[in-house]
Write an enzyme that holds these catalytic residues in place. Structure first.
Site, PDB file in Angstrom:
ATOM      1  CG  HIS A  86      10.470   5.934  11.275  1.00 34.62           C
ATOM      2  ND1 HIS A  86      11.411   5.292  10.519  1.00 34.62           N
ATOM      3  CD2 HIS A  86       9.337   5.978  10.547  1.00 34.62           C
ATOM      4  CE1 HIS A  86      10.860   4.966   9.362  1.00 34.62           C
ATOM      5  NE2 HIS A  86       9.608   5.361   9.353  1.00 34.62           N
TER       6      HIS A  86
ATOM      7  CG  ASP B 189       1.611   7.534   9.380  1.00 34.04           C
ATOM      8  OD1 ASP B 189       1.228   8.132   8.369  1.00 34.04           O
ATOM      9  OD2 ASP B 189       2.105   6.402   9.361  1.00 34.04           O
TER      10      ASP B 189
END
Ligand code: CMC
Length: 428
Positions: free
Chosen positions: A307, A364
């Protein structure tokens, strides 16, 4: 700490104020940089070090794994609030009273019918069209049916545009899916809660009553809350920068939906499931794919890992991992894809390459697993992300408008040819 930063260029010192946020984050205010230095700019591709705005909506500390909406921790909101309350909190700044929430929901329901001509636009898309493209186009098209939504200077019109899109967007989401499945484009039921209504609109079969499943309602509610805002990410920055030209709310959102579509952003949830399917088809050898992810000559990346901001853990992933386990066990789902996901997760968390680069599973990695268990087609995963992100985009667009931010217009460092003279075509 000093309250200014000093920059020395060619022996000349330039001072810039430091600004401190409410969570003690510090920024160098470079607004005067070009003026005081005679045109020098900062260069920061991908904006890894650049703040585009001040914002009072979401606080995120990537090192500590903190995510808060308007000061409330994501853990507490996911546990105690419902999606509509969180939407209100993000958009208006405070948790609603029961009356405020009732009014908000009533206004949304009063706007939950879309013009029937929208169906003609949907009919014109090929059945194979990706629902994110359909959703972006339809959201933009809503402007034509609701012209006052472009009046960005009136707070009343702004409120109306907000409740309109919150009412109509779930209809578009459901229709984008149902069109692909050849199902009638129906409406839901105004007597239901927001999330129950979304599920009914998506899944009601034409010849049966739709029965709500509390497990699915809770799981979707949680997923939508976890996705509701994430400060200045790619799609949100797109919404703000589009709106900064005084474009209306719906078209700014349509731009955000397009930005969300990409596999490095919201499209990752679809990409995770496709990756897990591919590994399964290839014999389930997770080690092979771990090696590919680490090979610099191979473009493959482990989707659902890493991320831009979280360099410790993604707090949303922690919550959703628990929810995924609950949903799968409550529904009695046994899915080989899940075993592959668990294997990959374990290997990556113990692998030096991933440890060194602080790559952890992101939200996700797990959301697709829940969506799949709920019976949502893979191509709809990013659409579900958009449904969750809608209140965040609206809140950010509204904040940008109310703060009267200037039009977003970055600078560049030109590295092309310098002046040269034109050669006629016959002489080239
Ligand atoms: N698999 C393998 N290597 C990776 C991965 C990955 N998923 N992510 C980053 N790296 C490596 C990258 O190759 C680089 O290595 P090196 O330093 O040796 O060159 C290093 O880690 C840093 O990567 P980066 O691309 O500079 O990091 P970034 O902050 O620009 O990118 C990211 C963040 C999310 C785009 C990236 O981690 C990625 O592509 N992840 C996979 C896609 C994904 O899951 N996206 C969903 C993000 S969460 C949902 C959302 O909020 O949108």
């Amino acid at each position: 700490m000093s309250d200014k930063a000093i920059l020395e260029i060619n022996g000349q010192k330039h001072e810039f104020p430091l600004i401190t946020g409410t969570e003690n984050e510090v920024a160098i205010d470079v607004k005067a940089l070009r003026g005081s230095t005679g045109g020098v700019i900062t260069l920061d591709p991908g904006y890894k070090n650049t703040g585009s705005c001040e914002s009072a909506i979401t606080f995120l500390d990537g090192e500590k794994g903190i995510l808060r909406y308007r000061g409330y921790s994501i853990e507490e909101l996911a546990d105690k609030a419902d999606f509509l309350e969180v939407a209100y909190l993000l958009i208006f700044g405070e948790l609603p009273t029961a009356e405020q929430l009732d009014k908000f929901h009533a206004d949304i329901k009063a706007n939950s019918v879309v013009d029937d001509d929208i169906k003609k636009i949907i009919d014109a898309f090929p059945k194979a069209a990706h629902p994110m493209g359909v959703l972006s186009s339809l959201t933009s098209a809503l402007t034509a049916f609701n012209p006052s939504s472009v009046n960005v200077d009136s707070e009343e019109d702004m409120y109306n545009a907000i409740v309109r899109i919150l009412g109509k967007f779930p209809v578009l989401v459901a229709w984008a899916m149902r069109k692909k499945q050849g199902l009638p484009l129906d409406y839901g039921d105004d007597s239901l809660g927001y999330v129950e209504n979304v599920l009914k609109m998506m899944f009601k079969s034409p010849n049966k009553e739709y029965e709500q499943n509390e497990i699915l309602v809770n799981a979707l509610d949680k997923l939508l809350i976890l996705h509701a805002d994430h400060e200045q990410n790619c799609s949100t920055s797109t919404v703000r920068i589009t709106g900064s030209s005084h474009a209306g709310l719906f078209v700014s959102l349509a731009a955000g939906i397009s930005a969300l579509w990409g596999p490095l952003h919201g499209g990752a949830n679809q990409a995770v499931l496709e990756m897990l399917e591919a590994i399964k088809e290839d014999g389930g050898d997770t080690k092979k794919y771990m090696a590919k992810a680490k090979d610099k000559n191979d473009p493959f990346r482990l989707m659902g890992f890493g991320h831009r901001v979280y360099k410790n853990f993604d707090p949303r992933a922690k919550i959703i991992k628990v929810a995924a386990d609950e949903v799968l066990s409550d529904l009695g789902v046994e899915d080989p894809i899940l075993d592959i996901a668990k294997g990959l997760e374990k290997e990556a968390l113990e692998d030096q390459y991933f440890v060194d680069r602080k790559l952890y599973p992101n939200v996700d990695f797990y959301s697709g697993i829940i969506y799949r268990a709920m019976g949502i087609p893979v191509e709809m995963f990013t659409v579900m992300f958009a449904l969750g992100r809608l209140p965040g985009w609206i809140a950010q667009w509204k904040e940008m408008r109310l703060r009267k931010e200037p039009i977003g217009r970055p600078r560049q460092l030109y590295t092309g040819e310098t002046l040269r003279s034109f050669t006629p075509i016959k002489k080239r």
